[in-house]
Write a protein that holds these residues in place. Structure first.
Motif, PDB file in Angstrom:
ATOM      1  N   GLU A   1      40.373  42.480  49.778  1.00 31.55           N
ATOM      2  CA  GLU A   1      41.537  43.391  49.926  1.00 31.55           C
ATOM      3  C   GLU A   1      42.008  43.911  48.571  1.00 31.55           C
ATOM      4  OE1 GLU A   1      44.508  41.288  52.073  1.00 31.55           O
ATOM      5  OE2 GLU A   1      43.350  41.360  53.934  1.00 31.55           O
ATOM      6  N   LEU A   2      42.126  42.991  47.622  1.00 26.94           N
ATOM      7  CA  LEU A   2      42.584  43.375  46.276  1.00 26.94           C
ATOM      8  C   LEU A   2      41.619  44.393  45.667  1.00 26.94           C
ATOM      9  CD1 LEU A   2      44.321  42.818  43.654  1.00 26.94           C
ATOM     10  CD2 LEU A   2      42.602  41.088  43.099  1.00 26.94           C
ATOM     11  N   GLU A   3      40.310  44.109  45.777  1.00 29.53           N
ATOM     12  CA  GLU A   3      39.317  44.980  45.154  1.00 29.53           C
ATOM     13  C   GLU A   3      39.303  46.364  45.820  1.00 29.53           C
ATOM     14  OE1 GLU A   3      35.663  42.671  45.044  1.00 29.53           O
ATOM     15  OE2 GLU A   3      36.779  41.035  44.096  1.00 29.53           O
ATOM     16  N   ALA A   4      39.437  46.398  47.148  1.00 27.25           N
ATOM     17  CA  ALA A   4      39.451  47.678  47.870  1.00 27.25           C
ATOM     18  C   ALA A   4      40.670  48.500  47.445  1.00 27.25           C
ATOM     19  CB  ALA A   4      39.460  47.425  49.374  1.00 27.25           C
ATOM     20  N   GLU A   5      41.798  47.836  47.316  1.00 28.00           N
ATOM     21  CA  GLU A   5      43.048  48.496  46.923  1.00 28.00           C
ATOM     22  C   GLU A   5      42.947  49.069  45.502  1.00 28.00           C
ATOM     23  OE1 GLU A   5      45.450  48.638  49.127  1.00 28.00           O
ATOM     24  OE2 GLU A   5      47.063  49.469  47.881  1.00 28.00           O
ATOM     25  N   LEU A   6      42.394  48.275  44.594  1.00 27.82           N
ATOM     26  CA  LEU A   6      42.267  48.746  43.200  1.00 27.82           C
ATOM     27  C   LEU A   6      41.297  49.926  43.121  1.00 27.82           C
ATOM     28  CD1 LEU A   6      42.125  45.320  41.273  1.00 27.82           C
ATOM     29  CD2 LEU A   6      44.055  46.909  41.399  1.00 27.82           C
TER      30      LEU A   6
END
Ligand code: UTP
Length: 290
Positions: free
Chosen positions: A74-79
């Motif tokens: 989730e974090l990587e997709a958001e960034l």
């Protein structure tokens, strides 16, 4: 020629009781020095020394360590969506490509020797490194690399050492010196946490080791040592009395990040060198002292 070391063991199953209440639900190894958890400094040191297999001996409450070295979808997709490429690169760099992460459990904290024994099924019959994560060593040459440079044709254990003061002996394993050559020594014995008057030398063991696979036979035959725990120092003492153990007086500065003072000192020293906050922290400290 220096021996190639392929695997590193990180015993992280201890209770971290000196750091309560922070460690009630959070692993001590996840406490950050500035912006990076302690465990990551240790893994980076092992990677720099050419090690590709990281074995963590974990226990209850340590899941955050596994999550840290996993992908964070989730974090990587958001960034990525927000085009924050610098931050994305930082998130990706935590688990470098080509490095394997293996987790084994120590269900009861029966001591460091026992924790290392728990890693046996994940290792093959060759020497391996052990890093105690709360010993953070700031040096231009990584501490594990310094130990690897001391490998010789033998399978003797190699241990990191530092000079200690008499008042510190109760917190260290202390060696008896058989021979000494510059920064290298051969230890003929080790004692765990002696009284100052009983300490055989002023050289204390710090948390970096290269151990032969044979150490497992020795640990398996040990009776419980000080505090009812199975101590690594006792196993090393058996090998030291038999063939000697190689000691390396490590270059660099060690911070005992399992203690509150060492942890605060490390945060200041690493903070002063941090590209983002270094200058501001320096002026803040100057004002504080004036
Ligand atoms: P320490 O005694 O310094 O760590 O053990 P601790 O038990 O976590 O901390 P305190 O003393 O309660 O504050 C040295 C290293 O060995 C690991 C610890 O995680 C630490 O990295 N260890 C110790 C284990 O993995 N298992 C054990 O049974 C004991």
């Amino acid at each position: 020629m220096n021996k190639k070391i392929n695997a590193a063991v990180f015993p992280v199953a201890g209770l971290g009781s000196r750091f309560l209440p922070a460690t009630k639900a959070t692993p001590k190894e996840m406490l950050p020095i500035v912006d990076k958890p302690l465990i990551q400094y240790a893994v980076e040191e092992a990677v720099e020394a050419g090690i590709k297999k990281m074995i963590f001996v974990t226990g209850r409450n340590k899941r955050a360590i596994e999550d840290h070295f996993d992908s964070a979808y989730e974090l990587e997709a958001e960034l990525a969506l927000k085009e924050k490429h610098d931050l994305l690169a930082i998130a990706h760099s935590v688990a470098p490509k080509g490095v394997d992460f293996v987790y084994v459990r120590q269900s009861t904290a029966l001591g460091l020797g026992h924790a290392i024994l728990c890693a046996k099924p994940a290792l093959s019959d060759e020497p391996f490194a052990v890093l105690l994560v709360d010993d953070l060593i700031k040096s231009s040459k990584g501490a594990v690399q310094q130990l690897i440079m001391a490998t010789d044709g033998s399978d003797r254990p190699i241990i990191g050492l530092e000079k200690i003061q008499p008042y510190q002996t109760r917190a260290y394993g202390v060696i008896s010196i058989r021979e000494s050559m510059g920064q290298y020594v051969i230890a003929s014995d080790l004692v765990e946490k002696p009284k100052a008057e009983d300490a055989p030398s002023n050289l204390g063991v710090v948390g970096r080791y290269i151990l032969p696979y044979e150490i497992f036979d020795v640990i398996e035959q040990l009776p419980s040592g000080s505090g009812g725990e199975i101590q690594l120092t006792d196993a090393l003492a058996v090998l030291a009395r038999r063939d000697g153990v190689i000691g390396v007086l490590l270059e660099g500065r060690r911070f005992d990040c399992g203690s509150k003072l060492g942890f605060a000192q490390a945060n200041i020293e690493y903070g002063l060198e941090h590209p983002e906050i270094g200058e501001n922290l320096k002026s803040y400290l100057k004002k504080l002292i004036v």
